[in-house]
Scaffold this motif. Structure first.
Motif, PDB file in Angstrom:
ATOM      1  N   ARG A  75       0.829  -1.338   0.065  1.00 30.68           N
ATOM      2  CA  ARG A  75       0.030   0.102   0.057  1.00 30.68           C
ATOM      3  C   ARG A  75       0.916   1.138  -0.123  1.00 30.68           C
ATOM      4  O   ARG A  75       0.409   2.438  -0.494  1.00 30.68           O
ATOM      5  CB  ARG A  75      -0.840  -0.073   1.380  1.00 30.68           C
ATOM      6  N   HIS A  76       1.992   1.256   0.599  1.00 31.41           N
ATOM      7  CA  HIS A  76       2.758   2.686   0.747  1.00 31.41           C
ATOM      8  C   HIS A  76       4.151   2.237   0.697  1.00 31.41           C
ATOM      9  O   HIS A  76       4.573   1.216   1.000  1.00 31.41           O
ATOM     10  CB  HIS A  76       2.657   2.949   2.147  1.00 31.41           C
ATOM     11  N   VAL A  77       5.020   3.213  -0.120  1.00 32.95           N
ATOM     12  CA  VAL A  77       6.282   2.880  -0.476  1.00 32.95           C
ATOM     13  C   VAL A  77       7.001   4.398  -0.266  1.00 32.95           C
ATOM     14  O   VAL A  77       6.373   5.429  -0.773  1.00 32.95           O
ATOM     15  CB  VAL A  77       6.730   2.126  -1.800  1.00 32.95           C
ATOM     16  N   VAL A  78       8.129   4.251   0.210  1.00 39.64           N
ATOM     17  CA  VAL A  78       8.965   5.563   0.072  1.00 39.64           C
ATOM     18  C   VAL A  78      10.323   5.193  -0.831  1.00 39.64           C
ATOM     19  O   VAL A  78      11.012   4.094  -0.297  1.00 39.64           O
ATOM     20  CB  VAL A  78       9.717   6.135   1.164  1.00 39.64           C
ATOM     21  N   TYR A  79      10.633   5.776  -1.840  1.00 39.81           N
ATOM     22  CA  TYR A  79      11.774   5.483  -2.768  1.00 39.81           C
ATOM     23  C   TYR A  79      12.665   6.521  -2.719  1.00 39.81           C
ATOM     24  O   TYR A  79      12.367   7.538  -3.151  1.00 39.81           O
ATOM     25  CB  TYR A  79      11.203   5.043  -4.286  1.00 39.81           C
ATOM     26  N   ILE A  80      13.962   6.234  -2.051  1.00 35.21           N
ATOM     27  CA  ILE A  80      14.941   7.403  -2.040  1.00 35.21           C
ATOM     28  C   ILE A  80      15.666   7.285  -3.312  1.00 35.21           C
ATOM     29  O   ILE A  80      16.399   6.355  -3.573  1.00 35.21           O
ATOM     30  CB  ILE A  80      15.943   6.951  -0.827  1.00 35.21           C
ATOM     31  N   LYS A  81      15.633   8.325  -4.185  1.00 33.39           N
ATOM     32  CA  LYS A  81      16.063   8.521  -5.299  1.00 33.39           C
ATOM     33  C   LYS A  81      17.510   8.900  -5.311  1.00 33.39           C
ATOM     34  O   LYS A  81      17.628  10.260  -5.618  1.00 33.39           O
ATOM     35  CB  LYS A  81      15.277   9.197  -6.462  1.00 33.39           C
ATOM     36  N   THR A  82      18.420   8.164  -5.219  1.00 33.04           N
ATOM     37  CA  THR A  82      20.013   8.481  -4.801  1.00 33.04           C
ATOM     38  C   THR A  82      20.411   9.161  -6.309  1.00 33.04           C
ATOM     39  O   THR A  82      19.922   8.870  -7.443  1.00 33.04           O
ATOM     40  CB  THR A  82      20.743   7.468  -4.375  1.00 33.04           C
ATOM     41  N   HIS A  83      21.557  10.300  -6.233  1.00 32.37           N
ATOM     42  CA  HIS A  83      21.797  10.795  -7.535  1.00 32.37           C
ATOM     43  C   HIS A  83      22.869  10.091  -8.159  1.00 32.37           C
ATOM     44  O   HIS A  83      23.860   9.166  -7.582  1.00 32.37           O
ATOM     45  CB  HIS A  83      22.491  12.164  -7.182  1.00 32.37           C
ATOM     46  N   PHE A 123       9.007  17.361   6.578  1.00 36.85           N
ATOM     47  CA  PHE A 123       7.330  17.339   5.850  1.00 36.85           C
ATOM     48  C   PHE A 123       6.742  18.463   5.775  1.00 36.85           C
ATOM     49  O   PHE A 123       5.702  18.757   5.186  1.00 36.85           O
ATOM     50  CB  PHE A 123       6.558  16.287   6.699  1.00 36.85           C
ATOM     51  N   ASP A 124       7.213  19.614   6.694  1.00 35.85           N
ATOM     52  CA  ASP A 124       6.907  20.906   6.808  1.00 35.85           C
ATOM     53  C   ASP A 124       7.234  21.661   5.284  1.00 35.85           C
ATOM     54  O   ASP A 124       6.406  22.561   4.932  1.00 35.85           O
ATOM     55  CB  ASP A 124       7.608  21.677   7.603  1.00 35.85           C
ATOM     56  N   PHE A 125       8.228  20.998   4.596  1.00 37.18           N
ATOM     57  CA  PHE A 125       8.450  21.678   3.220  1.00 37.18           C
ATOM     58  C   PHE A 125       8.048  20.866   2.177  1.00 37.18           C
ATOM     59  O   PHE A 125       8.514  20.439   1.088  1.00 37.18           O
ATOM     60  CB  PHE A 125       9.937  21.712   3.226  1.00 37.18           C
ATOM     61  N   THR A 126       6.673  20.240   2.212  1.00 33.67           N
ATOM     62  CA  THR A 126       6.011  19.744   1.105  1.00 33.67           C
ATOM     63  C   THR A 126       4.835  20.035   1.168  1.00 33.67           C
ATOM     64  O   THR A 126       4.135  20.813   1.933  1.00 33.67           O
ATOM     65  CB  THR A 126       5.945  18.046   1.495  1.00 33.67           C
ATOM     66  N   GLU A 144      11.934  11.204  10.274  1.00 35.55           N
ATOM     67  CA  GLU A 144      10.821  12.017  10.113  1.00 35.55           C
ATOM     68  C   GLU A 144       9.853  11.103   9.163  1.00 35.55           C
ATOM     69  O   GLU A 144       8.809  11.400   9.199  1.00 35.55           O
ATOM     70  CB  GLU A 144      11.664  12.991   9.165  1.00 35.55           C
ATOM     71  N   PHE A 145      10.384  10.266   8.358  1.00 31.49           N
ATOM     72  CA  PHE A 145       9.312   9.487   7.691  1.00 31.49           C
ATOM     73  C   PHE A 145       8.534   8.493   8.513  1.00 31.49           C
ATOM     74  O   PHE A 145       7.271   8.255   8.121  1.00 31.49           O
ATOM     75  CB  PHE A 145      10.091   8.556   6.578  1.00 31.49           C
ATOM     76  N   GLN A 146       9.164   7.702   9.392  1.00 31.21           N
ATOM     77  CA  GLN A 146       8.435   6.958  10.314  1.00 31.21           C
ATOM     78  C   GLN A 146       7.222   7.732  11.019  1.00 31.21           C
ATOM     79  O   GLN A 146       6.230   7.080  11.500  1.00 31.21           O
ATOM     80  CB  GLN A 146       9.251   6.359  11.423  1.00 31.21           C
ATOM     81  N   ARG A 147       7.472   9.044  11.315  1.00 31.07           N
ATOM     82  CA  ARG A 147       6.606   9.816  12.185  1.00 31.07           C
ATOM     83  C   ARG A 147       5.384  10.210  11.222  1.00 31.07           C
ATOM     84  O   ARG A 147       4.060  10.236  11.839  1.00 31.07           O
ATOM     85  CB  ARG A 147       7.325  11.113  12.455  1.00 31.07           C
ATOM     86  N   HIS A 148       5.671  10.195   9.714  1.00 29.14           N
ATOM     87  CA  HIS A 148       4.393  10.652   9.068  1.00 29.14           C
ATOM     88  C   HIS A 148       3.824   9.728   8.070  1.00 29.14           C
ATOM     89  O   HIS A 148       2.945   9.949   7.642  1.00 29.14           O
ATOM     90  CB  HIS A 148       4.985  11.939   8.190  1.00 29.14           C
ATOM     91  N   MET A 149       4.480   8.723   7.889  1.00 30.68           N
ATOM     92  CA  MET A 149       4.274   7.646   6.831  1.00 30.68           C
ATOM     93  C   MET A 149       3.580   6.544   7.573  1.00 30.68           C
ATOM     94  O   MET A 149       3.847   6.130   8.963  1.00 30.68           O
ATOM     95  CB  MET A 149       5.238   7.222   6.087  1.00 30.68           C
ATOM     96  N   PRO A 150       2.482   5.842   7.031  1.00 30.98           N
ATOM     97  CA  PRO A 150       1.960   4.538   7.890  1.00 30.98           C
ATOM     98  C   PRO A 150       3.116   3.468   8.120  1.00 30.98           C
ATOM     99  O   PRO A 150       3.968   3.566   7.498  1.00 30.98           O
ATOM    100  CB  PRO A 150       1.014   4.072   6.541  1.00 30.98           C
ATOM    101  N   GLU A 151       2.578   2.674   9.025  1.00 32.54           N
ATOM    102  CA  GLU A 151       3.479   1.725   9.702  1.00 32.54           C
ATOM    103  C   GLU A 151       3.876   0.640   8.575  1.00 32.54           C
ATOM    104  O   GLU A 151       4.847  -0.020   8.883  1.00 32.54           O
ATOM    105  CB  GLU A 151       3.137   1.154  10.792  1.00 32.54           C
ATOM    106  N   ASP A 152       2.915   0.346   7.504  1.00 32.89           N
ATOM    107  CA  ASP A 152       3.136  -0.496   6.543  1.00 32.89           C
ATOM    108  C   ASP A 152       4.027  -0.030   5.305  1.00 32.89           C
ATOM    109  O   ASP A 152       4.341  -0.854   4.238  1.00 32.89           O
ATOM    110  CB  ASP A 152       2.007  -1.210   6.203  1.00 32.89           C
ATOM    111  N   THR A 153       4.738   1.053   5.583  1.00 30.38           N
ATOM    112  CA  THR A 153       5.567   1.696   4.276  1.00 30.38           C
ATOM    113  C   THR A 153       6.541   0.751   4.185  1.00 30.38           C
ATOM    114  O   THR A 153       7.465   0.336   5.095  1.00 30.38           O
ATOM    115  CB  THR A 153       5.788   2.974   4.686  1.00 30.38           C
TER     116      THR A 153
END
Length: 399
Positions: A75-83, A123-126, A144-153
């Motif tokens: 259901r949820h994903v964070v993809y860290i797009k490294t350079h 997340f204040d800057f989104t 920061e992500f764990q604070r704002h994204m669902p636990e199943d991310t």
């Protein structure tokens, strides 16, 4: 008169007859299902529970064998797009899969890079709202992500062999004449004082010159570690190992650019993707002359990129543990299938010889210019600009 033994024989044949009839009906039903093409694609959509599905996986692009695969709902994903890691190709797969029923961070984004980059994601800057998928260039902050994204991310990223990565960065960020960025070609200009040097010479110069006082120093000092939220200035082996292990605990999959196909297979398994979701190849490749380091240059590079070297060593090892768990033989078969599908559909890598910076790149040189680009934040624009520029090494003038 029928004996007890005769009755037992009759009952035995009666039972066998019933079983034979049931088997015949079952075979008939299965044939009817196949004739009706009663098959499913492994396409997972947003749900309201976390139950596990058994899904029959088949596809016109897949091998003809149908097999049962257990998939956990995603259901949820964070993809860290490294350079400079081939990250756009993996982003395309995740983004395309996410479009099947998930929201992403709204585009266009207010900031040139997500969440106040090069500062850690804030997340204040989104734009306001909740997100199912966040994918893009930003600096990872697991807390920061764990604070704002669902636990199943699920958290996914990609890394690259450090020397190959360094050469790619050098080729991309080196000054491009009058039309190139002024502030943002530092740290190259800071290190070389405007002289034209090759990448090997730059290594030995950068190892002596780069530090936190140099704007965008992390682009040539543990760039991958920086993007993943690590301190690029770390030198102590014990601390580096500890921080990488903490990072590992927060990530579900770290793809490896040098093993992109194997990475795609693991990604497919992680999210229960279909073959068509990963049937793509690299984009935006750039041709440049690759070179090797001599012994002295290698020592300088090892000191300069200490975090990234340790990072790659650690996650390369964990990557192959995942491959072992998947099964080496099965992995080889699936990689062959993926390459065959790609070849049959004529999906080719697009190689281009491009300059580094283009008009799309973030290159304001003053706080005033950056603040103007952040007007969507209203009264908060100045605060966002300060955050971004502070973490970029203060590469701006107040005017």
């Amino acid at each position: 008169m029928t004996s007890y033994g005769d009755l037992m024989k009759l009952n035995k044949w009666g039972v066998m007859g019933v079983l034979l009839m049931l088997v015949t009906l079952l075979v008939f039903a299965v044939n009817e299902r196949v004739n009706d093409k009663f098959v499913y694609d492994t396409i997972i959509t947003a749900t309201t529970n976390d139950e596990t599905d058994i899904i029959l996986t088949t596809n016109q692009n897949e091998p003809s064998t149908t097999q049962a695969v257990t998939c956990e709902k995603w259901r949820h994903v964070v993809y860290i797009k490294t350079h400079k890691t081939g990250s756009t190709t993996a982003q395309k797969a995740i983004s395309r899969f996410g479009d099947k029923g998930f929201k992403k961070m709204p585009r266009p984004r207010c900031t040139p890079f997500g969440g106040g980059y090069p500062g850690r994601f804030n997340f204040d800057f989104t734009p306001s709202g909740k997100f199912d998928v966040i994918d893009g260039h930003f600096r990872y902050d697991p807390v920061e992500f764990q604070r704002h994204m669902p636990e199943d991310t699920k958290y996914v990223t990609i890394i690259r062999e450090p020397w190959s990565h360094f050469q790619s960065s050098f080729n991309f960020y080196k000054p491009q004449g009058k039309n190139g960025p002024q502030c943002h070609d530092s740290p190259i200009n800071y290190v070389t004082k405007g002289r034209d040097v090759d990448v090997r010479t730059f290594v030995t110069m950068a190892e002596k010159e780069l530090g936190p006082h140099v704007a965008w120093h992390f682009r040539f000092k543990n760039y991958q570690g920086h993007d993943l939220g690590l301190d690029p200035m770390m030198q102590d082996d014990v601390i580096i190992d500890r921080e990488i292990r903490k990072l590992d605990d927060s990530l579900d999959l770290v793809m490896i650019m040098e093993y992109m196909d194997e990475s795609f297979i693991l990604l497919k398994k992680e999210f229960c993707m279909d073959w068509k979701d990963i049937n793509l190849s690299g984009r935006n490749g750039r041709r440049y002359e690759k070179t090797a380091l001599d012994a002295n240059q290698q020592e300088a590079f090892d000191r300069l990129e200490k975090v990234d070297i340790a990072l790659y060593k650690h996650f390369n090892a964990t990557f192959w543990k995942k491959v072992d768990a998947y099964g080496r033989q099965q992995m080889a078969q699936d990689v062959a299938t993926l390459r065959s599908l790609r070849k049959s559909q004529k999906i080719k890598t697009s190689l281009q010889k491009e300059p580094g910076y283009g008009p799309r790149q973030y290159k304001p040189t003053t706080k005033l210019e950056l603040t103007a680009r952040l007007k969507c934040f209203g009264a908060k624009a100045s605060k966002v600009a300060d955050y971004m520029l502070k973490n970029a090494g203060g590469c701006y003038e107040e005017a």
